[in-house]
Design a protein around this motif. Sequence first.
Motif, PDB file in Angstrom:
ATOM      1  N   LEU A 164       0.844  -1.193   0.000  1.00 27.52           N
ATOM      2  CA  LEU A 164       0.000   0.000   0.000  1.00 27.52           C
ATOM      3  C   LEU A 164       0.877   1.240   0.000  1.00 27.52           C
ATOM      4  N   ILE A 165       0.566   2.193  -0.880  1.00 32.42           N
ATOM      5  CA  ILE A 165       1.210   3.510  -0.889  1.00 32.42           C
ATOM      6  C   ILE A 165       0.160   4.528  -0.460  1.00 32.42           C
ATOM      7  N   VAL A 166       0.470   5.330   0.555  1.00 30.27           N
ATOM      8  CA  VAL A 166      -0.398   6.425   0.978  1.00 30.27           C
ATOM      9  C   VAL A 166       0.291   7.731   0.620  1.00 30.27           C
ATOM     10  N   ILE A 167      -0.395   8.618  -0.093  1.00 24.47           N
ATOM     11  CA  ILE A 167       0.154   9.922  -0.480  1.00 24.47           C
ATOM     12  C   ILE A 167      -0.693  10.984   0.204  1.00 24.47           C
ATOM     13  N   ASP A 168      -0.121  11.649   1.225  1.00 21.84           N
ATOM     14  CA  ASP A 168      -0.888  12.487   2.138  1.00 21.84           C
ATOM     15  C   ASP A 168      -0.202  13.832   2.381  1.00 21.84           C
ATOM     16  N   PRO A 169      -0.782  14.953   1.836  1.00 20.49           N
ATOM     17  CA  PRO A 169      -1.900  15.007   0.909  1.00 20.49           C
ATOM     18  C   PRO A 169      -1.407  14.960  -0.540  1.00 20.49           C
ATOM     19  N   LEU A 170      -2.294  14.621  -1.423  1.00 12.40           N
ATOM     20  CA  LEU A 170      -1.949  14.484  -2.834  1.00 12.40           C
ATOM     21  C   LEU A 170      -1.432  15.781  -3.425  1.00 12.40           C
ATOM     22  N   SER A 171      -1.999  16.911  -3.018  1.00 11.76           N
ATOM     23  CA  SER A 171      -1.660  18.198  -3.636  1.00 11.76           C
ATOM     24  C   SER A 171      -0.192  18.566  -3.462  1.00 11.76           C
ATOM     25  N   CYS A 172       0.462  18.055  -2.407  1.00 15.15           N
ATOM     26  CA  CYS A 172       1.871  18.378  -2.185  1.00 15.15           C
ATOM     27  C   CYS A 172       2.794  17.556  -3.080  1.00 15.15           C
ATOM     28  N   TYR A 173       2.309  16.467  -3.626  1.00 14.70           N
ATOM     29  CA  TYR A 173       3.134  15.602  -4.465  1.00 14.70           C
ATOM     30  C   TYR A 173       2.739  15.674  -5.931  1.00 14.70           C
ATOM     31  N   VAL A 174       1.495  16.030  -6.187  1.00 16.78           N
ATOM     32  CA  VAL A 174       1.015  16.218  -7.560  1.00 16.78           C
ATOM     33  C   VAL A 174       0.329  17.582  -7.604  1.00 16.78           C
ATOM     34  N   PRO A 175       1.095  18.672  -7.805  1.00 18.99           N
ATOM     35  CA  PRO A 175       0.496  20.013  -7.783  1.00 18.99           C
ATOM     36  C   PRO A 175      -0.639  20.177  -8.783  1.00 18.99           C
ATOM     37  N   GLU A 176      -0.582  19.438  -9.883  1.00 21.86           N
ATOM     38  CA  GLU A 176      -1.644  19.540 -10.878  1.00 21.86           C
ATOM     39  C   GLU A 176      -2.998  19.129 -10.307  1.00 21.86           C
ATOM     40  N   VAL A 206      -4.808  11.027  -0.562  1.00 22.58           N
ATOM     41  CA  VAL A 206      -5.539  11.749   0.478  1.00 22.58           C
ATOM     42  C   VAL A 206      -5.729  13.200   0.048  1.00 22.58           C
ATOM     43  N   ARG A 207      -6.973  13.690   0.132  1.00 25.28           N
ATOM     44  CA  ARG A 207      -7.289  15.070  -0.249  1.00 25.28           C
ATOM     45  C   ARG A 207      -8.166  15.737   0.804  1.00 25.28           C
ATOM     46  N   LEU A 250     -10.975  18.497  -3.123  1.00 27.49           N
ATOM     47  CA  LEU A 250     -10.245  19.695  -3.523  1.00 27.49           C
ATOM     48  C   LEU A 250      -9.495  19.455  -4.832  1.00 27.49           C
ATOM     49  N   GLY A 251      -9.685  20.356  -5.774  1.00 25.27           N
ATOM     50  CA  GLY A 251      -8.935  20.286  -7.023  1.00 25.27           C
ATOM     51  C   GLY A 251      -9.728  19.695  -8.167  1.00 25.27           C
ATOM     52  N   SER A 252      -8.989  19.163  -9.115  1.00 22.94           N
ATOM     53  CA  SER A 252      -9.574  18.718 -10.369  1.00 22.94           C
ATOM     54  C   SER A 252     -10.429  17.469 -10.204  1.00 22.94           C
ATOM     55  N   ILE A 253     -11.496  17.403 -10.990  1.00 20.95           N
ATOM     56  CA  ILE A 253     -12.341  16.214 -11.039  1.00 20.95           C
ATOM     57  C   ILE A 253     -11.572  15.037 -11.624  1.00 20.95           C
ATOM     58  N   GLY A 254     -10.437  15.318 -12.265  1.00 21.38           N
ATOM     59  CA  GLY A 254      -9.630  14.251 -12.837  1.00 21.38           C
ATOM     60  C   GLY A 254      -9.088  13.281 -11.795  1.00 21.38           C
ATOM     61  N   VAL A 255      -8.970  13.723 -10.540  1.00 22.90           N
ATOM     62  CA  VAL A 255      -8.437  12.833  -9.492  1.00 22.90           C
ATOM     63  C   VAL A 255      -9.412  11.700  -9.220  1.00 22.90           C
ATOM     64  N   ILE A 256     -10.677  12.043  -8.960  1.00 21.03           N
ATOM     65  CA  ILE A 256     -11.662  10.990  -8.708  1.00 21.03           C
ATOM     66  C   ILE A 256     -11.926  10.216  -9.986  1.00 21.03           C
ATOM     67  N   GLY A 257     -11.769  10.874 -11.137  1.00 19.57           N
ATOM     68  CA  GLY A 257     -11.951  10.176 -12.400  1.00 19.57           C
ATOM     69  C   GLY A 257     -10.914   9.093 -12.624  1.00 19.57           C
ATOM     70  N   ALA A 258      -9.681   9.339 -12.196  1.00 24.49           N
ATOM     71  CA  ALA A 258      -8.612   8.358 -12.372  1.00 24.49           C
ATOM     72  C   ALA A 258      -8.621   7.287 -11.295  1.00 24.49           C
ATOM     73  N   SER A 259      -9.357   7.499 -10.225  1.00 25.49           N
ATOM     74  CA  SER A 259      -9.394   6.553  -9.118  1.00 25.49           C
ATOM     75  C   SER A 259     -10.512   5.537  -9.327  1.00 25.49           C
ATOM     76  N   ARG A 260     -10.251   4.303  -8.945  1.00 32.04           N
ATOM     77  CA  ARG A 260     -11.260   3.251  -9.091  1.00 32.04           C
ATOM     78  C   ARG A 260     -12.142   3.140  -7.855  1.00 32.04           C
ATOM     79  N   SER A 261     -11.727   3.775  -6.771  1.00 31.45           N
ATOM     80  CA  SER A 261     -12.499   3.732  -5.532  1.00 31.45           C
ATOM     81  C   SER A 261     -12.419   5.094  -4.867  1.00 31.45           C
ATOM     82  N   GLY A 262     -13.530   5.544  -4.298  1.00 29.40           N
ATOM     83  CA  GLY A 262     -13.561   6.833  -3.624  1.00 29.40           C
ATOM     84  C   GLY A 262     -14.136   6.710  -2.225  1.00 29.40           C
ATOM     85  N   LEU A 263     -13.417   7.246  -1.231  1.00 33.04           N
ATOM     86  CA  LEU A 263     -13.843   7.210   0.171  1.00 33.04           C
ATOM     87  C   LEU A 263     -13.970   8.626   0.699  1.00 33.04           C
ATOM     88  N   LEU A 264     -14.932   8.844   1.570  1.00 40.02           N
ATOM     89  CA  LEU A 264     -15.135  10.134   2.209  1.00 40.02           C
ATOM     90  C   LEU A 264     -15.164   9.936   3.711  1.00 40.02           C
TER      91      LEU A 264
END
Length: 367
Positions: free
Chosen positions: A128-140, A170-171, A186-200
């Motif tokens: 498992l890779i956790v990227i927390d938060p995503l915005s700091c590693y993928v500014p786009e 993590v967002r 937060l950010g582009s709809i492309g993040v949830i679009g590229a993800s196969r699972s979404g948690l809130l």
Amino acid sequence: MSLIRAAPMTFAPPVPVDWLWQPYLARGKLAVLDGDPGAGKTFLAIDLAARLSRGRPLPDGKTLTRPHTTLYLSADDDPADTLGPRAAAAGADPEHILITAPYWDAPNRLPDDIPALARSVQEYQVDLIVIDPLSCYVPEATAGSAAAVRRALVPLAALAAEHRCAVLLVRHLTKAGSPRSLYRGLGSIGVIGASRSGLLVARHPDDPDLRVMAHHKSNLGPAGPSLGFRLASDDRGRPVLRWVGRVDLTADELCAATEPVGKRPRERAAEWLGAELANGPRRAAEVIAAAANAGITERTLHRAKKDAGVKSEQVGKQPGTSEWVWSDPAAEATISQSSGDQIATLPLPEVAIWSPGASPSDGDVVP
């Protein structure tokens, strides 16, 4: 002239999904975890990593056959005073949790550092890779278009597929916006679009100390149930997460409850239901259909019905004639006082008041 590379579908015969935690996290796929600051996203991710590290049962009771390794990329929390103590309180095996932080080195930027990340994943056999938060590693992810986000995340998805590891992005949530949970990250709809699972993750609207993880996107099968947890302290005073089981709330209901202005969905539904029943009893099917047209989910409607003390009566006992009628005792009292007469029920025979243990029919759901 070049051709698009293609092959018959027989080239890729179907294979079952390889789950790390079914149905929330799949190996070889991206997943996203959204929530407001302080909602408990990092606690949840650390608790999951701790369970994986020792092969302990997952939050919903599913069992593991072996320990698993997590690579945690953190740009916000110090491993020494935050992540480490939380992992220890959660009972983690530190040998199976790898932590990177900007306090030690320059933060990674993806996809530029995908090769270095892949080497670490391979060397330590990361599950498992956790990227927390995503915005700091993928500014786009924050400022870029959906196309730019996909260009950044496609190499990460390819890494996950090649090494059969799950990736959790993590967002934070936006401060305001759509009540639809899919659009609140937060950010582009492309993040949830590229993800196969979404948690809130959000606080329960009726119990702020109870946090809820809801599954609002699932491309690989039916969504999993919402799960609740509380934050407590261990015997050394360290904060720790305690799971409490299933919670009957959807991600959209949680998301709507985080809106800073106006009433909660349940309060709005109660007011709407009171108005609908103000002139006397109505058929349940009619009320449910009208609520859907008003944007009120059936689940929220039934909670509001319970809060308001609305009665359910089964009308008609002959096969094919039975249906349910809802009435508001407060409205009946008001009408009775103003008219001096008894409340008139719907012109259908044989009224049977529902009681616990009975089996409701015709779409009436016990709250």
